[in-house]
Design a protein around this motif. Structure first.
Motif, PDB file in Angstrom:
ATOM      1  N   LYS A 204       0.843  -1.191   0.000  1.00  0.00           N
ATOM      2  CA  LYS A 204       0.000   0.000   0.000  1.00  0.00           C
ATOM      3  C   LYS A 204       0.876   1.238   0.000  1.00  0.00           C
ATOM      4  O   LYS A 204       1.869   1.312   0.726  1.00  0.00           O
ATOM      5  N   ASP A 237       0.397   2.364  15.653  1.00  0.00           N
ATOM      6  CA  ASP A 237       0.108   1.025  15.142  1.00  0.00           C
ATOM      7  C   ASP A 237       0.430   0.002  16.236  1.00  0.00           C
ATOM      8  O   ASP A 237       1.605  -0.271  16.513  1.00  0.00           O
ATOM      9  N   ASN A 250      -0.068   5.097  12.062  1.00  0.00           N
ATOM     10  CA  ASN A 250      -0.958   4.673  10.991  1.00  0.00           C
ATOM     11  C   ASN A 250      -2.305   5.343  11.250  1.00  0.00           C
ATOM     12  O   ASN A 250      -2.406   6.201  12.117  1.00  0.00           O
ATOM     13  N   ASP A 254      -6.879   1.344   8.662  1.00  0.00           N
ATOM     14  CA  ASP A 254      -5.911   0.286   8.367  1.00  0.00           C
ATOM     15  C   ASP A 254      -5.675  -0.599   9.582  1.00  0.00           C
ATOM     16  O   ASP A 254      -5.527  -1.824   9.455  1.00  0.00           O
ATOM     17  N   PHE A 258      -6.743  -4.647   9.693  1.00  0.00           N
ATOM     18  CA  PHE A 258      -5.552  -5.510   9.560  1.00  0.00           C
ATOM     19  C   PHE A 258      -5.812  -6.962   9.958  1.00  0.00           C
ATOM     20  O   PHE A 258      -5.356  -7.875   9.244  1.00  0.00           O
ATOM     21  N   PRO A 277       0.029  -3.291   9.941  1.00  0.00           N
ATOM     22  CA  PRO A 277      -0.416  -2.447   8.821  1.00  0.00           C
ATOM     23  C   PRO A 277       0.720  -1.594   8.268  1.00  0.00           C
ATOM     24  O   PRO A 277       0.800  -1.360   7.062  1.00  0.00           O
TER      25      PRO A 277
END
Length: 493
Positions: A204, A237, A250, A254, A258, A277
């Motif tokens: 991504k 994250d 993050n 996301d 995940f 992620p």
């Protein structure tokens, strides 16, 4: 604007990182591309030195390895969904994107209609694309998506989707806007590739939030401000922290999805290639900041600009005010007030003194130039002409445009074109200035300064027309407006 971002380093590092990720998966990578590929002015504002076309230039460096797949939700075609920044439908933007990609020498392999369920407008759009020589595929709604993983990863789930035939090692999956289904297309392709014995990978590419900047860094706060009308929230994250003991930033969507993605990877491949992620991303922008002070200042200004924008949208009735409250919290977190944007007070002081609309612009050397409403000129037009005079060293009393040119144009606007306001728009003023420059040396000298206002900050004491806002955008001026109209009328053009 002081530069703080090394664009050449970014182009080099980003293309190398993508090549590394292609190699990690044995030579086939589906890259979900978020954000704007063209004209990324948000990035160029918060990362001064970042060129608005950096991402497309980066892809151009690896064009021999890349092809583009454009994704559009069939429901968006059916509902004639419009891009607010461009004023064109998502379907129209697909055509624009194809032209833009081809203009950079990039190969557009196909267009995918997601969530296709027989929508007539979507079927008609497919027919139109095919007549233009564009290959189109259909992907269908999957019951229980994204939680019913056994059903999704089956012949009745992804297996129903048409397999997109691709030629290059890097497949860039992009779309006109959010909610198009880019990730689902990538995962569907992984399923089909795996069924054919190809171990393709997924990654991504999102520029924001910048994963290796602090959660409270103004660049990441500016991203939250830019998406304040959505439900996006930056966060640490937790999967990355647990797996590596390192902090990475993050955003909530996301992080929330995940576990589902991880389970899909395990179902398709037998094991997941990612621990978090953040692992899925390939963004290298954080490594290319060399002047953190300049970047912080630019991002702080963006947060304040977003505040004014949301206030104006709420005044127009296009927002409910919730986004404004969120940005106020972000401003508090960053320690910002409206006084941190000097052009605001400069414009408002003149407006208070004259009891009429006023505007101000801060030049690159720090000079503050104002404009007030005049019989022949609106405040923003006066401000622009005054700024050009200042840059060219022309005395303030010199007329750049003769009243004999302005008056006939005003007569045309009011008597023949039906405008109630005789004051010309910015683009009309620039046309008049261009005409004057043919015979007036001062006007010619002023015209030669136009490029120097790009990147300057400006503020208006009233909401400007869309025409004037667009003109300032094209000139590269970072404009904000007070959430107030010039008159108390109920209808405003």
């Amino acid at each position: 604007m002081e530069i703080g971002f090394d664009n050449d380093k970014y182009l080099k590092m980003q293309s190398e990182r993508i090549r590394e990720r292609i190699g990690q998966f044995g030579g086939k990578l589906y890259l979900e591309f978020g954000g704007k590929l063209f004209d990324d002015y948000h990035a160029s504002r918060v990362l001064p030195g970042f060129a608005p076309d950096s991402k497309i230039r980066m892809l151009s460096q690896i064009r021999d390895e890349a092809e583009i797949v454009i994704v559009i939700n069939a429901n968006d075609i059916e509902q004639n969904k419009v891009r607010g920044d461009l004023g064109i439908t998502y379907a129209g933007d697909v055509l624009r994107l194809i032209d833009e990609f081809r203009g950079y020498g990039l190969y557009v392999g196909s267009v995918v209609l997601t969530r296709f369920a027989g929508q007539e407008a979507a079927a008609a759009f497919q027919s139109r694309l095919e007549k233009l020589g564009v290959t189109v595929y259909r992907h269908y709604p999957i019951e229980g998506y994204p939680n019913n993983i056994p059903h999704i990863i089956s012949e009745e789930g992804y297996g129903r989707n048409e397999f997109i035939r691709t030629k290059k090692s890097l497949v860039v999956v992009t779309a006109p806007g959010p909610g198009s289904g880019k990730m689902a297309v990538c995962l569907s392709q992984l399923y089909h590739e795996n069924q054919r014995g190809v171990k393709a990978g997924y990654a991504k590419f999102e520029t924001f939030p910048v994963w290796n900047l602090a959660l409270s860094h103004p660049v990441n706060l500016a991203y939250e401000a830019a998406t304040a009308d959505l439900a996006d929230v930056n966060m640490i994250d937790p999967y990355h922290l647990e797996a590596y003991g390192k902090t990475a930033v993050n955003y909530n969507r996301d992080v929330e999805v995940f576990p589902v993605l991880n389970a899909m990877f395990e179902k398709i491949f037998g094991s997941s290639p990612y621990q978090s992620p953040t692992d899925m991303g390939v963004n290298m922008a954080g490594y290319c900041i060399f002047n953190d002070k300049a970047v912080r200042h630019a991002a702080e200004q963006e947060i304040i600009r977003r505040y004014f924008r949301e206030k104006c949208e709420a005044r127009k009735g296009a927002r409910n005010g919730e986004a404004t409250l969120k940005i106020e919290l972000l401003m508090n977190k960053a320690g910002l007030t409206l006084q941190d944007r000097p052009v605001v007070s400069a414009a408002n002081v003149v407006a208070e003194q004259t009891a009429l609309p006023a505007a101000a612009i801060e030049l690159s050397d720090g000079r503050m130039i104002t404009g007030k409403t005049k019989p022949l000129l609106g405040a923003s037009s006066a401000m622009l002409l005054n700024a050009l005079k200042a840059l060219a060293g022309i005395d303030d009393g010199v007329d750049l445009i003769s009243p004999n040119i302005i008056r006939p144009i005003q007569k045309l606007r009011v008597h023949y074109l039906g405008n109630t306001n005789p004051n010309m728009h910015i683009n009309e003023i620039l046309v008049a200035l261009t005409i004057s420059a043919e015979t007036n040396p001062a006007a010619k000298a002023a015209m030669d300064q136009l490029s120097k206002i790009r990147g300057c900050e400006a503020h208006s004491s009233v909401i400007l027309s869309d025409v004037d806002e667009d003109a300032f955008k094209q000139l590269g001026v970072n404009l904000t407006c007070e959430p107030a109209y010039e008159s108390n009328k109920l209808f405003h053009r």
